[in-house]
Design an enzyme around this catalytic site. Sequence first.
Site, PDB file in Angstrom:
ATOM      1  CB  SER A 159      -0.999   0.100   1.278  1.00  0.00           C
ATOM      2  OG  SER A 159      -1.548  -1.235   1.326  1.00  0.00           O
TER       3      SER A 159
HETATM    4  N1  SAH Z   1      -0.890  -4.962   3.957  1.00  0.00           N
HETATM    5  C1  SAH Z   1      -0.129  -5.365   2.696  1.00  0.00           C
HETATM    6  C2  SAH Z   1      -0.756  -4.945   1.465  1.00  0.00           C
HETATM    7  C3  SAH Z   1      -1.789  -5.844   1.286  1.00  0.00           C
HETATM    8  S1  SAH Z   1      -2.463  -5.978  -0.346  1.00  0.00           S
HETATM    9  C4  SAH Z   1       1.184  -4.314   3.066  1.00  0.00           C
HETATM   10  O1  SAH Z   1       1.379  -3.757   3.815  1.00  0.00           O
HETATM   11  O2  SAH Z   1       2.122  -4.825   2.080  1.00  0.00           O
HETATM   12  C5  SAH Z   1      -3.776  -6.897  -0.115  1.00  0.00           C
HETATM   13  C6  SAH Z   1      -3.520  -8.408   0.429  1.00  0.00           C
HETATM   14  O3  SAH Z   1      -4.958  -8.933   0.731  1.00  0.00           O
HETATM   15  C7  SAH Z   1      -2.980  -9.253  -0.736  1.00  0.00           C
HETATM   16  O4  SAH Z   1      -1.743  -9.689  -0.326  1.00  0.00           O
HETATM   17  C8  SAH Z   1      -4.161 -10.333  -0.756  1.00  0.00           C
HETATM   18  O5  SAH Z   1      -3.445 -11.373  -1.068  1.00  0.00           O
HETATM   19  C9  SAH Z   1      -4.695 -10.316   0.450  1.00  0.00           C
HETATM   20  N2  SAH Z   1      -6.160 -10.816   0.401  1.00  0.00           N
HETATM   21  C10 SAH Z   1      -7.057 -10.498  -0.388  1.00  0.00           C
HETATM   22  N3  SAH Z   1      -8.264 -11.254   0.033  1.00  0.00           N
HETATM   23  C11 SAH Z   1      -7.956 -12.075   1.130  1.00  0.00           C
HETATM   24  C12 SAH Z   1      -8.633 -13.058   2.139  1.00  0.00           C
HETATM   25  N4  SAH Z   1      -9.923 -13.383   1.812  1.00  0.00           N
HETATM   26  N5  SAH Z   1      -7.916 -13.524   3.054  1.00  0.00           N
HETATM   27  C13 SAH Z   1      -6.781 -13.055   3.457  1.00  0.00           C
HETATM   28  N6  SAH Z   1      -5.947 -12.409   2.591  1.00  0.00           N
HETATM   29  C14 SAH Z   1      -6.524 -11.540   1.222  1.00  0.00           C
END
Ligand code: SAH
Length: 219
Positions: free
Chosen positions: A65
């Site tokens: 992000s």
């Molecule tokens: N917080 C992260 C950015 C996250 S991007 C950072 O600091 O880098 C969003 C993430 O959510 C992705 O890695 C994706 O795989 C995950 N995601 C999406 N749907 C999900 C679900 N149902 N359960 C767990 N993770 C999920």
Amino acid sequence: MTDRSSDTAERKMQFLFALRSRGVTDKRVLEAMEKIDRAPFVRGYFSARAYDDTPLPIACGQTISQPSVVGMMTQALRISPRDTVLEIGTGSGYQAAILSLLARRVYTVDRHKRLVREASELFRELDLTNITCRSVDGSFGLPEQAPFDRIIVTAAAEDPPGPLLAQLKIGGIMVLPVGQSDAVQSLIRVTRHETGFDYDELMPVRFVPLLEGLGRDEG
Ligand code: SAH
């Protein structure tokens, strides 16, 4: 100081300045973001842009992000040092690393095994020992460790998932983006009271969608 390291120092200063100018004013959050270097969380080609205030691609087609959004979400959580926090969407592990400096214990989950594996390795290298990383579908939360003082979701759902609301303590706070995945979403804060939930809308954001089930990991 070599040219290269003074250049990095300059870029880190600008990074902190950008955070402040975009509304991240909480001193503890700024200190945590100064301590956790974003560079190791951005691998490969894009690492040269680690200190830009912009989201960047990571493995499994996901994104790390935008730092100012990480700061605003962390600030909105109002974490106290005794809190247990659940993060849905480990991604690179950057957000979890920041949370780990502010909270007692952090649980972070991602549907991609590879992201969980790589983030766990980084937490070990950085000696962030209060983070537990799991690969599960986070829409169901982490019932075996519930309830949580704070929950942060870093992928967008249309509505706050019921299991996450249920796993929030009374007095607890959850911050998450809601809305259609291809439209502008809203960052909201949900506060749980004895008798129900309060909802505040914080700012427009854009996140990858919260998907069902575990990911198919390529590589
Ligand atoms: N917080 C992260 C950015 C996250 S991007 C950072 O600091 O880098 C969003 C993430 O959510 C992705 O890695 C994706 O795989 C995950 N995601 C999406 N749907 C999900 C679900 N149902 N359960 C767990 N993770 C999920």
